[in-house]
Scaffold this active site. Structure first.
Site, mmCIF file in Angstrom:
data_model
loop_
_atom_site.group_PDB
_atom_site.id
_atom_site.type_symbol
_atom_site.label_atom_id
_atom_site.label_comp_id
_atom_site.label_asym_id
_atom_site.label_seq_id
_atom_site.Cartn_x
_atom_site.Cartn_y
_atom_site.Cartn_z
ATOM 1 N N ARG A 85 0.850 -1.198 0.000
ATOM 2 C CA ARG A 85 0.000 0.000 0.000
ATOM 3 C C ARG A 85 0.879 1.238 0.000
ATOM 4 O O ARG A 85 1.614 1.483 0.959
ATOM 5 C CB ARG A 85 -0.913 -0.023 1.230
ATOM 6 C CG ARG A 85 -1.964 1.077 1.272
ATOM 7 C CD ARG A 85 -2.965 0.812 2.395
ATOM 8 N NE ARG A 85 -3.986 1.850 2.448
ATOM 9 C CZ ARG A 85 -4.236 2.608 3.513
ATOM 10 N NH1 ARG A 85 -3.545 2.425 4.627
ATOM 11 N NH2 ARG A 85 -5.184 3.520 3.489
ATOM 12 N N PHE A 90 1.352 10.640 1.524
ATOM 13 C CA PHE A 90 0.772 10.120 2.760
ATOM 14 C C PHE A 90 1.728 9.135 3.427
ATOM 15 O O PHE A 90 2.401 9.469 4.398
ATOM 16 C CB PHE A 90 -0.587 9.489 2.478
ATOM 17 C CG PHE A 90 -1.273 8.926 3.700
ATOM 18 C CD1 PHE A 90 -0.986 9.385 4.987
ATOM 19 C CD2 PHE A 90 -2.226 7.932 3.566
ATOM 20 C CE1 PHE A 90 -1.627 8.865 6.112
ATOM 21 C CE2 PHE A 90 -2.876 7.401 4.678
ATOM 22 C CZ PHE A 90 -2.576 7.867 5.952
ATOM 23 N N GLN A 93 3.293 1.424 3.150
ATOM 24 C CA GLN A 93 2.941 0.389 4.136
ATOM 25 C C GLN A 93 3.413 -0.975 3.668
ATOM 26 O O GLN A 93 3.327 -1.323 2.483
ATOM 27 C CB GLN A 93 1.427 0.380 4.347
ATOM 28 C CG GLN A 93 0.947 -0.569 5.434
ATOM 29 C CD GLN A 93 -0.525 -0.369 5.762
ATOM 30 O OE1 GLN A 93 -1.021 0.758 5.722
ATOM 31 N NE2 GLN A 93 -1.217 -1.433 6.099
ATOM 32 N N ASN A 128 -3.075 -0.824 11.809
ATOM 33 C CA ASN A 128 -4.001 -1.621 12.610
ATOM 34 C C ASN A 128 -5.405 -1.593 12.027
ATOM 35 O O ASN A 128 -5.688 -0.857 11.082
ATOM 36 C CB ASN A 128 -4.007 -1.143 14.073
ATOM 37 C CG ASN A 128 -4.495 0.289 14.230
ATOM 38 O OD1 ASN A 128 -5.472 0.700 13.628
ATOM 39 N ND2 ASN A 128 -3.799 1.069 15.064
ATOM 40 N N PHE A 139 3.951 1.243 8.765
ATOM 41 C CA PHE A 139 4.019 2.237 7.689
ATOM 42 C C PHE A 139 4.981 3.355 8.067
ATOM 43 O O PHE A 139 5.310 3.549 9.243
ATOM 44 C CB PHE A 139 2.630 2.790 7.341
ATOM 45 C CG PHE A 139 1.944 3.552 8.451
ATOM 46 C CD1 PHE A 139 2.053 4.932 8.543
ATOM 47 C CD2 PHE A 139 1.159 2.892 9.390
ATOM 48 C CE1 PHE A 139 1.411 5.643 9.550
ATOM 49 C CE2 PHE A 139 0.502 3.592 10.400
ATOM 50 C CZ PHE A 139 0.627 4.968 10.486
ATOM 51 N N LEU A 148 -3.709 11.131 12.618
ATOM 52 C CA LEU A 148 -3.420 9.784 13.096
ATOM 53 C C LEU A 148 -2.985 9.752 14.561
ATOM 54 O O LEU A 148 -2.860 8.663 15.144
ATOM 55 C CB LEU A 148 -2.318 9.149 12.231
ATOM 56 C CG LEU A 148 -2.621 8.975 10.746
ATOM 57 C CD1 LEU A 148 -1.439 8.323 10.039
ATOM 58 C CD2 LEU A 148 -3.882 8.141 10.534
ATOM 59 N N HIS A 152 -2.537 5.273 16.193
ATOM 60 C CA HIS A 152 -1.527 4.304 15.781
ATOM 61 C C HIS A 152 -0.292 4.450 16.663
ATOM 62 O O HIS A 152 0.115 5.569 16.989
ATOM 63 C CB HIS A 152 -1.132 4.508 14.313
ATOM 64 C CG HIS A 152 -2.245 4.254 13.354
ATOM 65 N ND1 HIS A 152 -2.422 3.038 12.729
ATOM 66 C CD2 HIS A 152 -3.246 5.058 12.913
ATOM 67 C CE1 HIS A 152 -3.479 3.115 11.942
ATOM 68 N NE2 HIS A 152 -4.002 4.318 12.040
#
Length: 358
Positions: A85, A90, A93, A128, A139, A148, A152
């Site tokens: 990903r 951004f 991952q 998660n 990530f 975030l 996380h």
């Protein structure tokens, strides 16, 4: 003879060059994530997130005793995995052995939310599916991502020129290897295997401590289920305490206190702080963030929650307390949910419908 001496000298030279490769780094615990685009050096914050770092280190070195799949045991977990990903501006991952975003190491562990923030590029954090669902996926950010914060676990950050490599990573690029670097006595003394083993030992003790509460819940639910009304869909519900006779009008805002259980009495989530404490699931960070609150919902909506839950609240008036016995096909079906709800699991909710948040 001269040739063999030359080979020995080359080998010794290579050994010293490897050792000196990261000697410029300050004392600390690091990981050298080699990718097909280059090396990403990350510093691991083992003091603020010891369990998370211990997880990462034991997986990277192939020493985790908790990996469940045989083909992943006893070998460096991350080597050869792809960045499944990648979202421009951004993050990138990785850490999924299946390469789809749905794989993991076969276990879950807690969050370690600290004062570390997503306030810059190069933050290293766990991916998660909700609270306490960490496993192997992680990530690295491209930019600051403050939304975030608190959601996380941050367990490190990129150092040196590694961010240049992070920014070059594309979908399906791969990790070649992950090597752990221990500079200084404190980093060398950090025993990742012991830290992670001790964590799960404590979890086992906690489960034993709350086994009686769980057993009582199973007995209680079994005692009231024969009184349940069954709908055509297969939902069963029991109103355990009557409130008012006022039904929510379509479109009206309502609020729901809930506690969700598996059939074996395991609590998987609750909006009620006292229930979480009773079952050993209390999260101080969630409490501090005022996370134990009734959830809002709009009467008449047919989406946003599982079908069985929506149908259940439609049976109630404000103030009613009820137990919903939701079959798997009205819950999370064959896929389950985030490693918390197993596939094809029937689930049970204790709920109260409220006109105003408490």
């Amino acid at each position: 003879m001269k040739k063999s001496i030359l080979l020995v000298l080359l080998a010794v030279s290579s050994l010293f060059s490897c050792k000196d490769e990261h000697s410029n780094l300050p004392d600390g615990l690091y990981a050298d994530i080699e990718t097909n685009k280059g090396h990403i050096i990350v510093e691991l914050d083992y003091k603020k997130a010891p369990v998370t770092v211990a997880n990462f280190v034991t997986l990277a070195e192939g020493k985790s005793e908790f990996v469940s799949k045989d083909y992943l045991k006893g070998k460096p977990f991350y080597d050869g995995l792809k960045f499944h990903r990648v979202i421009e501006n951004f993050m990138v991952q990785t850490g999924d052995p299946e390469g789809t975003g749905s794989g993991d190491a076969g276990y879950r562990f807690k969050d370690e939310i600290t004062d570390l923030k997503f306030d810059k590029a190069g933050v290293l954090a766990m991916a998660n599916n909700g609270p306490a669902t960490n496993s192997s996926q992680f990530f690295i950010t491209h930019v600051e991502t403050p939304w975030l914060d608190g959601k996380h676990t941050i367990f490190g950050h990129v150092v040196e020129k590694g961010q240049e490599v992070v920014n070059q990573i594309k979908q399906d690029d791969k990790i070649v290897s992950v090597k752990i670097i221990r500079n200084g006595e404190a980093a060398k003394k950090f025993d990742a295997i012991k830290v992670f083993h001790d964590y799960f030992s404590e979890i086992a003790k906690e489960k034993g401590k709350y086994a009686g509460v769980q057993k009582e819940k199973v007995a209680y639910l079994a005692s009231i289920k024969p009184k349940a009304t069954k709908t055509n869909s297969g939902l069963e519900f029991v109103i355990t305490e009557k409130g008012t006779d006022k039904k929510p009008a379509t479109g009206a805002q309502l609020y729901i206190n809930y506690s969700g259980f598996l059939e074996d009495g395991t609590l998987f989530d609750s909006s009620v702080e006292e229930v979480n404490k009773a079952f050993g699931k209390f999260d101080a960070a969630r409490a501090e963030a005022h996370g134990y609150q009734p959830i809002p919902f709009q009467a008449g909506r047919k989406d946003g929650m599982i079908p069985g839950f929506i149908e259940g609240i439609e049976q109630l008036s404000f103030g009613d307390k009820a137990v919903l016995f939701i079959p798997a096909h009205l819950a999370y079906g064959a896929t389950g949910a985030g490693g918390v709800i197993p596939p094809n699991a029937n689930i049970i909710f204790e709920i109260q419908l409220l006109e105003k948040p408490q």
